[in-house]
Motif scaffolding. Structure first.
Motif, mmCIF file in Angstrom:
data_model
loop_
_atom_site.group_PDB
_atom_site.id
_atom_site.type_symbol
_atom_site.label_atom_id
_atom_site.label_comp_id
_atom_site.label_asym_id
_atom_site.label_seq_id
_atom_site.Cartn_x
_atom_site.Cartn_y
_atom_site.Cartn_z
ATOM 1 N N GLY A 62 0.796 -1.217 0.000
ATOM 2 C CA GLY A 62 0.000 0.000 0.000
ATOM 3 C C GLY A 62 0.826 1.263 0.000
ATOM 4 N N VAL A 63 2.117 1.136 -0.261
ATOM 5 C CA VAL A 63 3.023 2.289 -0.198
ATOM 6 C C VAL A 63 3.575 2.587 -1.585
ATOM 7 C CG1 VAL A 63 5.146 3.234 0.797
ATOM 8 C CG2 VAL A 63 3.662 1.742 2.169
ATOM 9 N N SER A 64 3.341 3.801 -2.058
ATOM 10 C CA SER A 64 3.989 4.254 -3.285
ATOM 11 C C SER A 64 5.374 4.786 -2.936
ATOM 12 C CB SER A 64 3.172 5.367 -3.937
ATOM 13 O OG SER A 64 3.929 6.009 -4.948
ATOM 14 N N PRO A 65 6.370 4.499 -3.752
ATOM 15 C CA PRO A 65 7.707 5.026 -3.447
ATOM 16 C C PRO A 65 7.871 6.509 -3.736
ATOM 17 C CG PRO A 65 7.758 3.641 -5.425
ATOM 18 C CD PRO A 65 6.358 3.593 -4.910
ATOM 19 N N ILE A 66 6.881 7.153 -4.359
ATOM 20 C CA ILE A 66 7.096 8.504 -4.864
ATOM 21 C C ILE A 66 7.317 9.534 -3.752
ATOM 22 C CG2 ILE A 66 4.626 9.122 -4.977
ATOM 23 C CD1 ILE A 66 5.330 10.574 -7.636
ATOM 24 N N ASN A 67 6.613 9.402 -2.626
ATOM 25 C CA ASN A 67 6.789 10.406 -1.571
ATOM 26 C C ASN A 67 8.190 10.353 -0.977
ATOM 27 O OD1 ASN A 67 4.330 11.641 -1.808
ATOM 28 N ND2 ASN A 67 3.442 10.797 0.049
ATOM 29 N N GLU A 68 8.695 9.150 -0.738
ATOM 30 C CA GLU A 68 10.048 9.040 -0.194
ATOM 31 C C GLU A 68 11.066 9.568 -1.199
ATOM 32 O OE1 GLU A 68 12.951 8.762 2.404
ATOM 33 O OE2 GLU A 68 10.822 8.445 2.858
ATOM 34 N N GLN A 69 10.848 9.310 -2.472
ATOM 35 C CA GLN A 69 11.751 9.830 -3.493
ATOM 36 C C GLN A 69 11.699 11.357 -3.548
ATOM 37 O OE1 GLN A 69 10.267 7.563 -6.773
ATOM 38 N NE2 GLN A 69 11.165 5.670 -6.015
#
Length: 380
Positions: A62-69
């Protein structure tokens, strides 16, 4: 880029802040459907259908990597600015998930900022990659005006697809991906440059009406991608000594109705065609994406890799630019360039390829909304 071509480092005035504006993504399973509701707002898509669409996110917890990136890029920009004496605070807001754009602009106003440069994490012309961001900015500013928040002026930085700080990391990433392939197939490997598919009609109207690229098949969206791909192909040929390596621009992440024509071929169909033609290997180069977010992690690293394995076709995937120091330096240069232009200074704008630098201010008829006209900022 040589010092002679750089904008004068006399500060970012008249800008007093930079806003990193991105798409956003969920960071927990319970956020997936609400996030997709935001993305598809006003389209009346049932919740059950959204759950089906969200399976890509559920595969990754359920986690998109975009926010951390984006957090990594935010930190890298702040570090680069500080190291080069650019006293310009950097904020971050998303179109579709927290931190929301309207909240970021409210924070900017509350901190006393009034003239904001905006970096959208989309490198190319097109409705979804440019005008929709400007429409969202207009919506957010209108909402803040109703709250009585002091007025802000926001200027979106020009498209950066052909800036050396974007192109050169893609060249190195393509070379690194080639090196991952078995030596026996490396020199014969073909290149598949991938980007997000969009409806044919949206592609054809991308760019400014007076831009010659708009009159090409696929409009400015396709023309810009092809220009970048040619730059990468030429550099890879020079550095590997392999001339005439076959390549093609292909598409991924289609999400529209089956009866609506979208840009093709799809990456998985392309891999099947390459296998049928006897290609020894394929390197997928995601030139349409700034970071390794869900469209890259699922559509390429999961779905396309599975298709290649099914075919017995060796593949490798080039990394995206992400927070590469050359890209953060390019952002700094774009800010200084635009600031100098706003101050009335004569600046040489850096761009590679055949198309030259894009416009600073979008024409009103640029990349029109495919459904109905809506207010947008940063246009004339």
């Amino acid at each position: 880029m040589s010092d002679a071509r750089k904008p004068s480092p006399s500060g970012a005035a008249p800008y007093d802040a930079l806003l990193l504006l991105s798409f956003g993504g969920p960071e927990a399973p319970e956020e997936v459907v609400p996030f997709l509701e935001n993305v598809t707002r006003s389209r009346g898509i049932p919740t059950e259908r959204l759950k089906e669409v969200g399976k890509h996110y559920f595969m990754f917890g359920g986690v998109s990597p975009i926010n951390e990136q984006n957090r990594e890029l935010l930190a890298a920009l702040r570090k680069d600015f500080a190291e080069h004496g650019l006293d310009l605070p950097v904020y971050w807001g998303n179109r579709n998930w927290a931190p929301y754009l309207v909240d970021a602009l409210r924070e900017l106003a509350g901190d006393g900022h009034r003239r904001i440069a905006v970096l959208a994490t989309s490198a190319y012309a097109g409705y979804s990659g440019c005008r929709q961001y400007r429409e969202n900015l207009a919506d957010a500013l209108a909402a803040l005006a109703e709250e009585g928040v002091p007025a802000l002026r926001v200027d979106k930085l020009r498209h950066f697809h052909n800036h050396p700080g974007f192109v050169e990391p893609m060249i190195d990433a393509t070379l690194a991906a080639l090196a991952e392939l078995p030596e026996a197939v490396r020199n014969g490997a073909r290149l598949a440059f991938t980007t997000h598919s969009v409806p044919d009609t949206m592609a054809e109207t991308s760019g400014a009406p007076d831009d010659p690229a708009r009159g090409t098949p696929g409009g400015a969206y396709v023309a810009q991608h092809l220009d970048v791909a040619r730059l990468v192909v030429a550099a890879v040929a020079e550095r590997t000594g392999v001339a005439d390596r076959p390549w093609e621009l292909v598409f991924q992440s289609r999400s529209g109705a089956p009866h609506t024509p979208w840009l093709e071929p799809d990456i998985c169909d392309h891999l099947e065609a390459q296998h049928a033609e006897g290609a020894p290997a394929v390197v997928m180069v995601p030139i349409g994406f700034v970071s390794d977010h869900m469209e890259v992690k699922y559509d390429l690293d999961t779905e396309a890799v599975a298709k290649a394995a099914e075919l017995g076709l060796p593949v490798a995937r080039a990394a995206t630019v992400g927070a590469d120091p050359r890209f953060t330096a390019a952002v700094r240069e774009l800010v200084l360039e635009r600031a100098a232009t706003e101050r009335g200074e004569d600046v040489t704008r850096c761009a590679l390829g055949a198309l030259g630098p894009g416009h600073d201010v979008c024409p009103v008829a640029c990349c029109p909304n495919p459904r109905a006209p809506r207010p947008a900022v940063a246009e004339r």
